[in-house]
Design an enzyme around this catalytic site. Structure first.
Site, PDB file in Angstrom:
ATOM      1  N   ASP A 157       0.842  -1.204   0.000  1.00 58.71           N
ATOM      2  CA  ASP A 157       0.000   0.000   0.000  1.00 58.71           C
ATOM      3  C   ASP A 157       0.876   1.253   0.000  1.00 58.71           C
ATOM      4  OD1 ASP A 157      -2.418  -1.603   0.337  1.00 58.71           O
ATOM      5  OD2 ASP A 157      -1.598  -2.031   2.305  1.00 58.71           O
ATOM      6  N   HIS A 185      -4.975  -3.232   6.413  1.00 62.65           N
ATOM      7  CA  HIS A 185      -4.723  -3.484   4.985  1.00 62.65           C
ATOM      8  C   HIS A 185      -6.068  -3.839   4.347  1.00 62.65           C
ATOM      9  CE1 HIS A 185      -3.201  -4.972   1.227  1.00 62.65           C
ATOM     10  NE2 HIS A 185      -3.796  -6.129   1.443  1.00 62.65           N
TER      11      HIS A 185
HETATM   12  P1  NAX Z   1      -2.954 -18.090  -4.373  1.00 65.14           P
HETATM   13  O1  NAX Z   1      -4.354 -18.588  -4.241  1.00 65.14           O
HETATM   14  O2  NAX Z   1      -2.305 -18.101  -5.713  1.00 65.14           O
HETATM   15  O3  NAX Z   1      -2.007 -18.936  -3.394  1.00 65.14           O
HETATM   16  C1  NAX Z   1      -2.331 -19.219  -2.092  1.00 65.14           C
HETATM   17  C2  NAX Z   1      -1.665 -20.538  -1.743  1.00 65.14           C
HETATM   18  O4  NAX Z   1      -1.821 -20.755  -0.354  1.00 65.14           O
HETATM   19  C3  NAX Z   1      -2.276 -21.738  -2.457  1.00 65.14           C
HETATM   20  O5  NAX Z   1      -1.249 -22.490  -3.109  1.00 65.14           O
HETATM   21  C4  NAX Z   1      -2.917 -22.543  -1.322  1.00 65.14           C
HETATM   22  O6  NAX Z   1      -2.855 -23.952  -1.542  1.00 65.14           O
HETATM   23  C5  NAX Z   1      -2.058 -22.112  -0.145  1.00 65.14           C
HETATM   24  N1  NAX Z   1      -2.673 -22.295   1.175  1.00 65.14           N
HETATM   25  C6  NAX Z   1      -3.964 -22.122   1.529  1.00 65.14           C
HETATM   26  N2  NAX Z   1      -4.138 -22.426   2.824  1.00 65.14           N
HETATM   27  C7  NAX Z   1      -2.920 -22.776   3.310  1.00 65.14           C
HETATM   28  C8  NAX Z   1      -2.461 -23.218   4.572  1.00 65.14           C
HETATM   29  N3  NAX Z   1      -3.308 -23.371   5.603  1.00 65.14           N
HETATM   30  N4  NAX Z   1      -1.151 -23.489   4.719  1.00 65.14           N
HETATM   31  C9  NAX Z   1      -0.300 -23.372   3.696  1.00 65.14           C
HETATM   32  N5  NAX Z   1      -0.691 -22.973   2.457  1.00 65.14           N
HETATM   33  C10 NAX Z   1      -1.978 -22.681   2.275  1.00 65.14           C
HETATM   34  O7  NAX Z   1      -2.955 -16.639  -3.723  1.00 65.14           O
HETATM   35  P2  NAX Z   1      -1.855 -15.469  -3.872  1.00 65.14           P
HETATM   36  O8  NAX Z   1      -2.174 -14.634  -5.048  1.00 65.14           O
HETATM   37  O9  NAX Z   1      -0.507 -16.064  -3.765  1.00 65.14           O
HETATM   38  O10 NAX Z   1      -2.204 -14.585  -2.575  1.00 65.14           O
HETATM   39  C11 NAX Z   1      -1.952 -15.075  -1.284  1.00 65.14           C
HETATM   40  C12 NAX Z   1      -2.568 -14.183  -0.225  1.00 65.14           C
HETATM   41  O11 NAX Z   1      -1.987 -12.871  -0.277  1.00 65.14           O
HETATM   42  C13 NAX Z   1      -4.067 -13.960  -0.367  1.00 65.14           C
HETATM   43  O12 NAX Z   1      -4.667 -14.081   0.923  1.00 65.14           O
HETATM   44  C14 NAX Z   1      -4.157 -12.501  -0.838  1.00 65.14           C
HETATM   45  O13 NAX Z   1      -5.399 -11.922  -0.486  1.00 65.14           O
HETATM   46  C15 NAX Z   1      -3.003 -11.902  -0.106  1.00 65.14           C
HETATM   47  N6  NAX Z   1      -2.504 -10.593  -0.569  1.00 65.14           N
HETATM   48  C16 NAX Z   1      -2.053  -9.731   0.365  1.00 65.14           C
HETATM   49  C17 NAX Z   1      -1.478  -8.513   0.043  1.00 65.14           C
HETATM   50  C18 NAX Z   1      -0.961  -7.597   1.093  1.00 65.14           C
HETATM   51  O14 NAX Z   1      -0.502  -6.501   0.732  1.00 65.14           O
HETATM   52  N7  NAX Z   1      -0.991  -7.919   2.379  1.00 65.14           N
HETATM   53  C19 NAX Z   1      -1.405  -8.079  -1.379  1.00 65.14           C
HETATM   54  C20 NAX Z   1      -1.526  -9.196  -2.355  1.00 65.14           C
HETATM   55  C21 NAX Z   1      -2.501 -10.278  -1.982  1.00 65.14           C
HETATM   56  O15 NAX Z   1      -3.809  -9.829  -2.277  1.00 65.14           O
END
Ligand code: NAX
Length: 329
Positions: A157, A185
């Site tokens: 952000d 966030h």
């Molecule tokens: P993806 O859906 O591509 O990847 C998430 C991965 O996490 C998947 O491979 C899934 O199998 C795995 N996963 C789910 N539960 C799990 C657990 N209990 N233990 C280990 N692995 C687990 O998502 P991606 O685009 O990589 O985004 C990941 C996260 O980042 C999301 O929650 C998203 O909302 C968040 N973000 C946060 C941001 C921030 O600034 N704080 C910005 C970017 C993003 O939106």
């Protein structure tokens, strides 16, 4: 020295973007060796294993070892740094309380596994959303570890806010400084330009020449643009922010380990600073000194800033209450 880095959700998009940059030395520098522990859920294991094969093919001199697992005890074993990226996304028809509960079910056990297995000096950065409250839950479940070791990523952000200011002012982004994010966030976050500088001078005068009515521009253009940038990326790209999120996570952890020259933003535990209720993980202006985040104190807040911060912090309080009422905190 070799640093052990755990990445959860390493089979996902942000994980994929993180791994290769860290292996190339972008996080800890060209001399620090790294060891990866990639924690996934069973459905994500194959993708993480595939990434591990590609890491081999990268022939990275700094990369010592990669372990892929779905067992949190193995995933966090000896971790010096943990990036908690994997989270439960909001599914169709899912209410906010369901989302919070699903993620509490992930971040509670992960916090406990970190306390039981990670290195005693572990530093945890939560990327997976809702990042602030997930970090709060992990910290609360990590018996024996100080809450200061648990942070939430708001650097993306801030990077977005600095970039938008630089574009508006027609100046290189590195000349724009001190643009902290306050609060959650989420869409309520407050990117604050009141102490910002461009080339060392206050930003407000330079902005006035370009946009005219600065308060109106902040309210109607700048703040919504920054707060809704994630949605804009999805609309244009057809997929959520990935490389920019990984880049911000690297900025955050690198600064935490190596220190900052100036202020930046991070979701850190409140001890009551600026009236933010104690214990919440809220974004603040911070510095990193001797490996610890310090909240920049003593800033004057306008009524506008106070109102915005209070609104975002109220959302964090609501999230905490929702998780408490489910008996998960
Ligand atoms: P993806 O859906 O591509 O990847 C998430 C991965 O996490 C998947 O491979 C899934 O199998 C795995 N996963 C789910 N539960 C799990 C657990 N209990 N233990 C280990 N692995 C687990 O998502 P991606 O685009 O990589 O985004 C990941 C996260 O980042 C999301 O929650 C998203 O909302 C968040 N973000 C946060 C941001 C921030 O600034 N704080 C910005 C970017 C993003 O939106």
């Amino acid at each position: 020295m070799t640093t052990t880095i755990t990445i959860t959700g390493a089979g996902g998009q942000i994980g994929y973007a993180l791994l290769f940059r860290i292996a190339a030395g972008d996080l800890l520098g060209p001399d620090e060796k790294v060891r990866f522990r990639l924690l996934e859920i069973p459905q994500g294991l194959a993708a993480a294993e595939g990434a591990a094969l590609e890491l081999q093919d990268g022939a990275f001199g700094l990369l010592q070892h990669v372990e892929v697992t779905d067992d949190p005890a193995v995933g966090f074993d000896g971790a010096d740094l943990a990036l908690l990226v994997g989270a439960r996304p909001r599914g169709p028809g899912m209410e906010r309380a369901d989302l919070l509960a699903a993620n509490a079910g992930i971040f509670g056990p992960q916090g406990a596994a970190i306390a039981a297995n990670a290195a005693s000096g572990v530093r945890v950065t939560v990327v997976g959303n809702p990042a602030n409250t997930n970090a709060l839950i992990a910290a609360a479940s990590a018996e024996g570890l100080p809450a200061e070791r648990f942070t939430a990523l708001t650097r993306l952000d801030e990077n977005r806010a600095r970039a938008q200011l630089a574009l508006t002012l027609g100046t290189p982004v590195e000349t724009v400084r001190r643009v902290p994010i306050w609060g959650n966030h989420s869409a309520t976050q407050f990117p604050d330009i009141s102490h910002a500088t461009v080339g060392g001078e206050p930003v407000a005068a330079a902005l006035e020449q370009i946009v005219g009515d600065v308060p109106a521009w902040l309210d109607q253009t700048f703040i919504p643009r920054v707060a809704k940038r994630g949605a804009e990326i999805i609309e244009v790209r057809g997929s959520s922010s990935v490389a920019s999120a990984a880049n911000a996570a690297i900025d955050h952890v690198r600064d935490w380990v190596h220190g900052t020259e100036d202020w930046t933003s991070a979701g850190v535990v409140s001890h009551g600073e600026y009236g933010v209720p104690e214990g919440l993980i809220s974004s603040f202006p911070v510095r990193s000194v001797d490996g610890e985040w310090q909240i920049v104190e003593g800033l004057e807040l306008s009524d506008f800033a106070r109102g915005r911060i209070d609104a975002s912090v109220a959302e964090l309080v609501e999230e905490r209450e929702a998780v408490r009422s489910l008996g998960m905190l």
